[in-house]
Design an enzyme around this catalytic site. Structure first.
Site, PDB file in Angstrom:
ATOM      1  N   GLY A  73       0.828  -1.198   0.000  1.00 22.47           N
ATOM      2  CA  GLY A  73       0.000   0.000   0.000  1.00 22.47           C
ATOM      3  C   GLY A  73       0.863   1.249   0.000  1.00 22.47           C
ATOM      4  O   GLY A  73       2.039   1.205   0.374  1.00 22.47           O
ATOM      5  N   GLY A 122       0.154  -4.910   1.124  1.00 25.46           N
ATOM      6  CA  GLY A 122      -1.184  -4.795   0.554  1.00 25.46           C
ATOM      7  C   GLY A 122      -1.414  -5.678  -0.646  1.00 25.46           C
ATOM      8  O   GLY A 122      -2.541  -6.113  -0.907  1.00 25.46           O
ATOM      9  N   GLU A 145       6.504  -5.349   7.182  1.00 25.71           N
ATOM     10  CA  GLU A 145       5.943  -4.199   7.896  1.00 25.71           C
ATOM     11  C   GLU A 145       6.638  -3.877   9.212  1.00 25.71           C
ATOM     12  O   GLU A 145       6.751  -2.699   9.590  1.00 25.71           O
ATOM     13  CB  GLU A 145       4.446  -4.437   8.154  1.00 25.71           C
ATOM     14  CG  GLU A 145       3.572  -4.307   6.934  1.00 25.71           C
ATOM     15  CD  GLU A 145       3.475  -5.596   6.129  1.00 25.71           C
ATOM     16  OE1 GLU A 145       2.617  -5.690   5.247  1.00 25.71           O
ATOM     17  OE2 GLU A 145       4.273  -6.540   6.394  1.00 25.71           O
TER      18      GLU A 145
END
Length: 383
Positions: A73, A122, A145
């Site tokens: 993302g 994402g 992440e």
């Protein structure tokens, strides 16, 4: 840079090809590795809802243009928007993204994800929640992440927790990269097809006039190969991974790895230790709690919880680690994040638990997922 510039819309970020009863959705941001923008997520939501309601559409294919399927993302835009005071933009982005993941996980029609190239964050949410996940020799998967001060979300606590043993904990805590063969071996992928054969596979899939899963699977099977794990593949070390990553805390996992490193000169152990020591301590502990809860929850429960967790991160209710991680990796690019707290032992249980409770504020509400007729069966489903 003025905030409106961050929302400058690139044209045709999503392309759709129609072929009889098949719709092919193409992520079209190749120069940015198909990183998901707010515009892309909104368009994908619109398209997938329309295809599901169109009786003429029997199958949906999803792929990325260029060298990547989807590298995650657009975290940079979210962070900058919040920095400029637009918290609602970040919340809406996450809300739409997780709603899209839920729709894909409960989709009434078959989807085939052609994952050729990089897939992270994402991008995993778009594909791992789908029925057919085709990888190639070019595929590179990761959930990095924690190194950015966040934690694997987009349904990761659901699909990673359903991998064999504790391989999901290993993937999410270390951010390690897997190739296509490893994805097939561990269950993240359903098929392995050589990249040069993808055009032929697409051509055959475009002839489909049925939503019968057996028919679609048979077509993909005819192009599939039995991939061979490399000798140094981490998945060949699954017994040691299960032994170490089954521990109850991140500290215990780290200690177990360091103990193994004394007796075994294996590169993956050193890499895992380094990742755990350099990633956000808070993020690591939050993710471990998240994936352990995800083992007994349905996809809807996981996404609702992950939205809560993400909102705490972007609102900085516990720590600034997400902003610091993005600064170090994506903005200043000095690769030297200063986490606060800086050590695992300084992250107490109360801090971790804070991510899992509702946010107290008039400007926040729980994620409201749409009612789906085929969602119940996913509560205990395996990948």
């Amino acid at each position: 840079m003025a905030f409106p510039d961050l929302l400058h819309k690139e044209r045709d970020q999503i392309l759709v090809q129609s072929n009889s009863h098949v719709r092919t959705v193409i992520l079209n941001r190749p120069q940015k590795l198909n990183v998901l923008s707010h515009e892309m997520v909104s368009q994908l939501l619109k398209n997938f809802k329309a295809f599901e309601e169109d009786n003429d559409v029997k199958l949906v294919i999803l792929k990325g243009k260029g060298k990547a399927f989807c590298a995650g993302g657009d975290v940079t835009s979210v962070i900058l928007s919040i920095t400029y005071g637009h918290w609602i933009y970040g919340a809406k982005f996450y809300s739409n993204l997780l709603t899209l993941d839920y729709i894909l996980a409960t989709y009434k029609k078959p989807q085939v994800c052609l994952i050729n190239g990089m897939i992270m964050g994402g991008g995993a949410g778009l594909s791992m929640n789908g029925k057919f996940r085709v990888v190639t020799e070019n595929t590179i998967f990761a959930m990095p992440e924690a190194s950015l001060g966040l934690f694997p979300d987009v349904g990761a606590s659901y699909f990673l927790s359903r991998l064999s043993g504790f391989f999901g904990e290993y993937i999410g805590l270390t951010g390690t990269r897997l190739d296509g063969a490893e994805m097939l071996a561990c269950g993240l992928a359903t098929h392995f097809v050589l990249s040069m054969n993808l055009p032929s596979l697409e051509e055959e899939l475009n002839k489909v006039d049925s939503s019968d899963l057996t028919i679609i699977s048979t077509i993909i099977d005819s192009f599939s190969l039995t991939s061979i794990l490399k000798e140094d593949s981490v998945y060949r070390r699954i017994d040691i991974i299960n032994k170490c990553f089954s521990k109850g805390t991140v500290e215990e996992i780290l200690s177990a790895l360091e103990y193994e490193a004394i007796n075994k000169k294996d590169d993956w152990i050193g890499s895992a230790v380094k990742s755990l020591k350099t990633s956000s301590p808070t993020s690591l502990k939050v993710f471990l709690k998240s994936i352990r809860e995800g083992r007994t929850q349905g996809i809807d429960q996981c996404l609702i919880r992950e939205y809560k967790m993400a909102c705490h991160a972007v609102r900085r209710t516990v720590t600034d680690d997400l902003f610091e991680g993005c600064r170090a990796a994506l903005l200043d690019k000095d690769k030297k994040p200063k986490w606060k707290p800086s050590k695992l032992e300084l992250v107490c249980k109360e801090m971790v638990d804070q991510y899992f409770i509702a946010i107290d504020g008039d400007d926040w509400e729980e994620l409201q997922l749409p009612i789906r007729s085929n969602s119940t069966k996913l509560a205990t489903a395996k990948l």
